[in-house]
Design a protein around this motif. Structure first.
Motif, PDB file in Angstrom:
ATOM      1  N   GLY A  90      27.057   3.257 -44.171  1.00 49.87           N
ATOM      2  CA  GLY A  90      28.061   4.031 -44.767  1.00 49.87           C
ATOM      3  C   GLY A  90      28.513   5.248 -43.994  1.00 49.87           C
ATOM      4  O   GLY A  90      27.958   5.393 -43.190  1.00 49.87           O
ATOM      5  N   SER A  91      29.949   5.721 -44.496  1.00 53.25           N
ATOM      6  CA  SER A  91      30.347   6.837 -43.648  1.00 53.25           C
ATOM      7  C   SER A  91      29.041   8.150 -43.929  1.00 53.25           C
ATOM      8  O   SER A  91      29.282   8.769 -42.648  1.00 53.25           O
ATOM      9  N   ALA A  92      28.654   8.086 -44.974  1.00 50.22           N
ATOM     10  CA  ALA A  92      27.572   9.340 -45.209  1.00 50.22           C
ATOM     11  C   ALA A  92      26.519   9.285 -44.303  1.00 50.22           C
ATOM     12  O   ALA A  92      25.970  10.155 -43.465  1.00 50.22           O
ATOM     13  N   ASP A  93      26.004   7.828 -43.956  1.00 46.43           N
ATOM     14  CA  ASP A  93      24.984   7.556 -43.162  1.00 46.43           C
ATOM     15  C   ASP A  93      25.443   7.733 -41.793  1.00 46.43           C
ATOM     16  O   ASP A  93      24.587   8.123 -40.652  1.00 46.43           O
ATOM     17  N   THR A  94      26.592   7.170 -41.303  1.00 46.95           N
ATOM     18  CA  THR A  94      27.019   7.413 -39.970  1.00 46.95           C
ATOM     19  C   THR A  94      26.926   8.982 -39.576  1.00 46.95           C
ATOM     20  O   THR A  94      26.650   9.177 -38.402  1.00 46.95           O
ATOM     21  N   ALA A  95      27.642   9.759 -40.531  1.00 52.17           N
ATOM     22  CA  ALA A  95      27.764  11.077 -40.251  1.00 52.17           C
ATOM     23  C   ALA A  95      26.394  11.715 -39.975  1.00 52.17           C
ATOM     24  O   ALA A  95      26.033  12.505 -39.185  1.00 52.17           O
ATOM     25  N   ARG A  96      25.189  11.188 -40.844  1.00 56.86           N
ATOM     26  CA  ARG A  96      23.910  11.697 -40.791  1.00 56.86           C
ATOM     27  C   ARG A  96      23.308  11.497 -39.607  1.00 56.86           C
ATOM     28  O   ARG A  96      22.579  12.097 -38.878  1.00 56.86           O
TER      29      ARG A  96
END
Length: 140
Positions: free
Chosen positions: A114-120
């Motif tokens: 997801g976008s949050a995981d990608t950012a992390r």
């Protein structure tokens, strides 16, 4: 960077003594101040009593260790001095490597990030890259 520059980025700052302060930790929802900060021998030191990692505290206010300690540690023949405790550095690197490992396992099992995981994962990459640059490792 001076301690004042760090304190200006924090909320509910209170002076607790000569060169010592407490503030709300920006890395977690903090109802009362749990982040201690001080300047000792020209170095900024801080600790979150709720257990937040130092890198997470800095990231929450848009800083990195390079911002606090811009000069690279110098090593002279026969003596070695570093700006960071090696145990803390290794602990941080292991955590970031774990983030990347978990993301790789998720992707390899056919589940997109997801976008949050990608950012992390991007943040983990940035932190690992910064650590490599700090000791002079070049990578592509």
């Amino acid at each position: 960077m001076s301690i004042e520059n760090l304190l200006n980025r924090l909320d509910a700052v209170k002076r607790t003594g000569q060169g010592r302060y407490i503030a709300k930790c920006p890395a977690h929802p903090d109802k009362s101040p749990s982040l201690a900060a001080a300047e000792k021998n020209g170095n900024i030191v801080f600790h979150c009593f709720a257990g937040c990692e130092p890198a997470d505290v800095l990231a929450a206010i848009g800083l990195t260790f390079s911002d606090l300690y811009p000069e690279r540690p110098t090593y002279a023949k026969g003596s070695r001095s570093a700006a960071f405790n090696p145990y803390d550095v290794l602990k941080c690197l292991v955590r970031e490597a774990g983030i990347v490992t978990l993301a790789a396992a998720q992707v390899s099992s056919g589940h997109p990030l997801g976008s949050a995981d990608t950012a992390r994962v991007a943040l983990a990459h940035e932190r690992l890259s910064d650590a490599a640059k700090l000791i002079g490792v070049r990578h592509e």
